[in-house]
Motif scaffolding. Structure first.
Motif, PDB file in Angstrom:
ATOM      1  N   GLU A  37      85.786 129.040   6.451  1.00  0.00           N
ATOM      2  CA  GLU A  37      84.707 128.598   5.579  1.00  0.00           C
ATOM      3  C   GLU A  37      84.353 129.744   4.627  1.00  0.00           C
ATOM      4  OE1 GLU A  37      81.446 127.431   8.005  1.00  0.00           O
ATOM      5  OE2 GLU A  37      82.363 125.536   8.598  1.00  0.00           O
ATOM      6  N   LYS A  63      90.839 116.569   7.922  1.00  0.00           N
ATOM      7  CA  LYS A  63      89.786 115.690   7.392  1.00  0.00           C
ATOM      8  C   LYS A  63      88.659 116.512   6.770  1.00  0.00           C
ATOM      9  CE  LYS A  63      90.640 111.781  10.505  1.00  0.00           C
ATOM     10  NZ  LYS A  63      90.095 110.977  11.627  1.00  0.00           N
ATOM     11  N   LYS A  64      88.292 117.632   7.417  1.00  0.00           N
ATOM     12  CA  LYS A  64      87.244 118.515   6.884  1.00  0.00           C
ATOM     13  C   LYS A  64      87.664 119.077   5.525  1.00  0.00           C
ATOM     14  CE  LYS A  64      85.376 120.297  11.251  1.00  0.00           C
ATOM     15  NZ  LYS A  64      85.159 121.548  12.014  1.00  0.00           N
ATOM     16  N   ARG A  96      85.678 118.365   1.978  1.00  0.00           N
ATOM     17  CA  ARG A  96      84.971 119.440   1.264  1.00  0.00           C
ATOM     18  C   ARG A  96      85.916 120.605   0.980  1.00  0.00           C
ATOM     19  NH1 ARG A  96      79.699 121.707   3.644  1.00  0.00           N
ATOM     20  NH2 ARG A  96      79.577 122.525   1.540  1.00  0.00           N
ATOM     21  N   PHE A 147      90.768 119.066  11.380  1.00  0.00           N
ATOM     22  CA  PHE A 147      90.490 120.043  10.324  1.00  0.00           C
ATOM     23  C   PHE A 147      90.996 119.550   8.978  1.00  0.00           C
ATOM     24  CE2 PHE A 147      89.633 124.092   8.461  1.00  0.00           C
ATOM     25  CZ  PHE A 147      88.711 124.680   9.314  1.00  0.00           C
ATOM     26  N   TYR A 200      86.382 125.883   1.694  1.00  0.00           N
ATOM     27  CA  TYR A 200      87.376 126.608   2.491  1.00  0.00           C
ATOM     28  C   TYR A 200      88.324 127.441   1.641  1.00  0.00           C
ATOM     29  CZ  TYR A 200      85.832 123.442   6.164  1.00  0.00           C
ATOM     30  OH  TYR A 200      85.064 122.755   7.068  1.00  0.00           O
TER      31      TYR A 200
END
Length: 474
Positions: free
Chosen positions: A368, A393-394, A398, A391, A402
């Motif tokens: 992050e 999907k994360k 967004r 991860f 990252y």
């Protein structure tokens, strides 16, 4: 950038010992393993009795944990440290110049070396700091630069900690414990001292006093309180510096100054070493629901009535997307090529970079941009298929949150185990003090070590430990 045989800081490929470690290796070979095991237990007892613990947020089973301590020192040769120090100083100077610039003329943006959105859309950038010049133009009074090693002369900066770097108390307690348990080692090895750090910290902070200061600068440490994960360090440093440890409710604005409550009434503070995040510093200027800060402190700060260390807004320099521009930042403000390398970094906010990361997720480390302490990150090679899917999907939801990096083959140094010495991966956080009088780099720093065989995660919150860091004299 990974390899089957990571660089071993103690042992050469043919099994012989590197020069910096030779005296230690001879001592260790002559020691009784039973005595060393007893000493390792004694060190654990010392840390428990001293209260050297940390909190793990979100862990219902253990609010406080003992940080594992390894009795084998990490040893750095004088010439290696001299080279490292030059690179650290160059980077810290650039970070401080960058922070001044982005809050004033933003020349780096005007020159096209940094996209404006890196600042404008950055959650850590404080509009309230625009045009504010701290005393001596020092923004980063205390800095921690996280380094990893991959070869004899290869050091990479893993991340910059310019907001509220922690861990210096562990560095000092590690040294104190080793001096107590193995005094003979320090007679045989010429190790540079770290014990003067609290005195140097006090002097460095005092040198940053505002113009409103009248007489000897009054320094205090602001803590969020006993429930903070680093409370031990806050109280330790205040005690070692001989200054007051205060909480927000101990302070108030009196006659345009920030003052602390004493038995003789309220006393003005010149320099506040704050360990409270920006958002909670002043409920009148930032989060109105904050119970940790001081109403009006930011107005006093803007008017030059107090120095806050580190300056509000320095967290923007910790941003991992900003990190990816550090080679440009160093060159822009120093006119020199960076002496310390950055880890190659993909900014997932960029479509091409995101596509590459998604295609190679199992081989990369993903972090992050505002993350710390090992939280919210993915280590691709160690992740399960289920973790990779989650991860992914994360990342898709967004991507701008990252960055991704290759998995580095971190160097190893030995730890003491039941079977003797065994190599483990580690990193290093040197601590840097900045004032108008100059830059002081403590010789060594905090070495964090992954205690699990093969693990690359060194954070204490993720099961890592620490060890004493020796920088040898010439």
């Amino acid at each position: 950038m990974t390899s089957q045989n990571p660089f071993d800081e103690m042992t050469l490929a043919d099994g012989s010992i590197r020069e910096a470690y030779q005296t230690f290796a001879d001592w260790f070979a002559a020691e009784d393993p039973t005595r060393l095991r007893a000493k390792a237990r004694e060190a654990e007892d010392v840390f428990r009795l001293t209260g050297i613990t940390f909190n793990v947020y979100g862990d219902p089973d253990a609010s406080e944990r003992l940080i594992p301590f390894d009795i084998v020192p990490r040893i750095i040769a004088a010439r290696e440290w001299a080279k490292l120090s030059k690179g650290i100083e160059q980077r810290v100077r650039a970070l401080n110049a960058f922070l001044h610039d982005i809050h004033h003329r933003q020349e780096i943006v005007r020159a096209g070396r940094l996209p404006v959105e890196m600042i404008a859309r950055n959650d850590a950038f404080l509009n309230q700091m625009i045009g504010v010049s701290p005393p001596g133009d020092i923004y980063t009074h205390i800095v921690g630069i996280d380094l990893v090693r991959t070869g004899p002369d290869q050091f990479y900066v893993l991340e910059d900690n310019a907001r509220t770097p922690s861990g210096v108390s562990y560095m000092l307690e590690n040294r104190e414990t080793m001096l107590h348990m193995f005094p003979e080692l320090f007679q045989q090895n010429k190790v540079q001292r770290v014990s003067r750090y609290p005195q140097t910290l006090h002097s460095s902070l005092a040198a940053c006093a505002p113009l409103a200061c009248d007489g000897d600068p009054v320094v205090a440490v602001l803590t969020p309180g006993i429930h903070n994960s680093a409370y031990y360090e806050h109280s330790f440093l205040a005690d070692q510096m001989g200054v007051e440890l205060v909480e927000g409710h101990d302070l108030r604005v009196v006659d345009g100054r920030v003052a602390m409550r004493t038995t003789q009434g309220y006393k003005a503070i010149d320099v506040l070493y704050r360990r409270v995040d920006d958002d909670f510093l002043d409920p009148l200027n930032f989060r109105p629901d904050s119970q940790l800060g001081v109403p009006g402190i930011f107005d006093v700060y803007r008017a030059g009535g107090i120095t806050i260390a580190n300056a509000p807004g320095t967290g923007v320099a910790d941003d991992k997307a900003i990190y990816s521009y550090m080679p440009d930042i160093v060159e822009f403000y120093t006119g020199e090529k960076p002496l310390l390398e950055n880890v190659p970094t993909w900014r997932c906010s960029e479509p091409d970079a995101l596509a590459h990361v998604l295609d190679n997720l199992s081989e990369l480390v993903v972090k992050e941009v505002h993350g710390s302490g090992g939280y919210g990150m993915l280590i691709g090679p160690a992740a399960s298929k289920k973790e990779l899917r989650a991860f992914r999907k994360k990342l898709e939801a967004r991507p701008s949150n990252y960055i991704a990096q290759p998995t580095l083959a971190l160097s190893t140094a030995p730890i003491f185990t039941k079977k003797g010495l065994s190599p483990r991966h580690l990193d290093l956080r040197p601590f840097v003090l900045v004032s108008p009088e100059g830059i002081e780099i403590t010789p060594g720093g905090l070495t964090r070590v992954a205690l699990k065989k093969g693990s690359l995660v060194v954070n204490s919150s993720q099961g890592g430990g620490t060890k004493d860091t020796w920088v040898l004299e010439e």
